[in-house]
Design an enzyme around this catalytic site. Structure first.
Site, PDB file in Angstrom:
ATOM      1  N   HIS A  64       0.794  -1.042   0.038  1.00  0.00           N
ATOM      2  CA  HIS A  64       0.017   0.191   0.080  1.00  0.00           C
ATOM      3  C   HIS A  64       0.782   1.288   0.046  1.00  0.00           C
ATOM      4  CE1 HIS A  64      -3.893  -1.980   1.025  1.00  0.00           C
ATOM      5  NE2 HIS A  64      -3.183  -2.817   1.220  1.00  0.00           N
ATOM      6  N   ARG A  89      -5.025   1.714   1.716  1.00  0.00           N
ATOM      7  CA  ARG A  89      -6.351   1.787   2.403  1.00  0.00           C
ATOM      8  C   ARG A  89      -6.058   1.454   3.740  1.00  0.00           C
ATOM      9  NH1 ARG A  89      -8.572  -2.966  -0.382  1.00  0.00           N
ATOM     10  NH2 ARG A  89     -10.515  -1.665  -1.019  1.00  0.00           N
ATOM     11  N   HIS A  91      -6.840  -0.572   7.214  1.00  0.00           N
ATOM     12  CA  HIS A  91      -7.692  -1.804   7.632  1.00  0.00           C
ATOM     13  C   HIS A  91      -8.042  -1.696   9.007  1.00  0.00           C
ATOM     14  CE1 HIS A  91      -5.239  -2.802   4.047  1.00  0.00           C
ATOM     15  NE2 HIS A  91      -6.147  -3.663   3.963  1.00  0.00           N
ATOM     16  N   GLU A 200      -7.546 -17.095   7.797  1.00  0.00           N
ATOM     17  CA  GLU A 200      -8.884 -17.945   8.189  1.00  0.00           C
ATOM     18  C   GLU A 200      -8.318 -19.373   8.462  1.00  0.00           C
ATOM     19  OE1 GLU A 200      -8.962 -16.352   5.020  1.00  0.00           O
ATOM     20  OE2 GLU A 200      -9.667 -14.533   6.366  1.00  0.00           O
ATOM     21  N   SER A 219     -10.906  -6.362   3.916  1.00  0.00           N
ATOM     22  CA  SER A 219     -11.264  -4.833   3.815  1.00  0.00           C
ATOM     23  C   SER A 219     -12.559  -4.560   3.317  1.00  0.00           C
ATOM     24  CB  SER A 219      -9.971  -4.323   2.784  1.00  0.00           C
ATOM     25  OG  SER A 219     -10.154  -5.042   1.719  1.00  0.00           O
TER      26      SER A 219
END
Ligand code: HPA
Length: 292
Positions: A64, A89, A91, A200, A219
């Site tokens: 980013h 962005r 998070h 996950e 996000s």
């Protein structure tokens, strides 16, 4: 929106206006992990580091770039697309609250952006999605346990906004056609938004599949909710950087996510540029005036 967020947005918009003048693109793009390279193709008129915009923190996530770029994205054929790019962005997993995660998108709305493309790298859950595929979002599951609309006093905006059609079918169809013309097929899918930062477990992925999720990421949902609440029309383009946990034959790795996404930049750039020839974007080929 909380009054202090409104004030912060006005200050941030002033800082941008001082650099851009009153004219600003009406199309915005949020570039997710590894996808900031799209901005290299933009003939940039203005490039502002986030640290020069009050209220917009620097990004800590890898891949980013922490800058706002406004310029023109040239297409191989047809008109250029004037765009404002959020290169990077914020998070929830970086410790940002929901308002901070939505600040960049709300700032674009404050600057007059009306149509927004949200991009992100994701893990592919649905069995017909493969690493390297793109999928347009047709809906999402907000599994973060928070919302940028929380707060005591919503002000003039609706308290309980409808979320039946967050992802705009017309914009999505335009991007799908732009993809067809540039050789990138776009599937569609439902995005499960989790907080992260850990990937996950396989059991969580099986649960998400049972809940109707096709792709998973950390996000998108804060931005989508805030953008719709502000009246922007939005589309989501996700890039499947990997198969989700338990489906992938190898352990997941953030460096791999960024490398895979970076390789997809030329296809995403061509697709976005080609969108300028689509009627859904045709009304946006001139910059607008930043609202006072
Ligand atoms: N899970 C969550 N976020 C992601 C993934 C994933 O598999 N890939 C890219 N972002």
């Amino acid at each position: 929106m909380k009054p202090e967020v409104r004030l912060a947005l006005d200050r941030a918009a002033d800082a941008v206006r001082r650099r851009t003048g009153a004219s600003f693109p009406r199309v915005g793009v949020v570039l997710g992990s590894g996808l900031a390279g799209v901005s290299d193709a933009v003939a940039s008129e203005v490039e502002i580091p986030y640290r020069a915009i009050p209220g917009l923190a620097g990004c800590t996530a890898p891949g980013h770039r922490s800058r706002l770029v406004a310029g023109r994205l040239p297409a191989a054929t047809g008109p250029d697309l004037p765009v404002a790019l959020l290169c990077g962005r914020h998070h929830l997993y970086e410790g940002h609250d929901a308002d901070s995660a939505a600040f960049g998108v709300r700032l674009l709305g404050t600057l007059g952006v009306r149509k927004l493309v949200i991009t992100a790298a994701v893990g592919a859950i649905r069995s017909d999605l493969h690493a390297g595929d793109f999928a347009l979002l047709r809906d999402h599951l907000n599994l973060t346990g928070t919302s940028p609309l929380e707060g005591a006093e919503p002000g003039p905006e609706p308290r309980f906004p409808d979320m039946t059609r967050v992802w705009d079918p017309e914009l999505s169809a335009a991007l799908r056609r732009a993809g067809e013309r540039t050789g990138t097929e776009l599937s569609t899918g439902v995005y499960a938004g989790l907080r992260g930062p850990q990937f996950e477990t396989p059991a969580e992925i099986r649960m998400l599949a049972a809940m109707g999720a096709d792709v998973v990421g950390m996000s998108v949902v804060m931005e989508a909710i805030a953008a719709r609440h502000a009246g922007l029309r939005i589309a989501g383009i996700t890039f499947c950087s990997n198969l989700a946990a338990g489906i992938s034959p190898v352990p997941l790795d953030a460096a791999h996510v960024n490398e895979a996404a970076a390789r997809a930049v030329p296809r995403l750039t061509a697709l976005l540029a080609a969108a300028a020839s689509e009627p859904a974007f045709a009304g946006q080929l001139r910059c607008g005036t930043i609202p006072p």
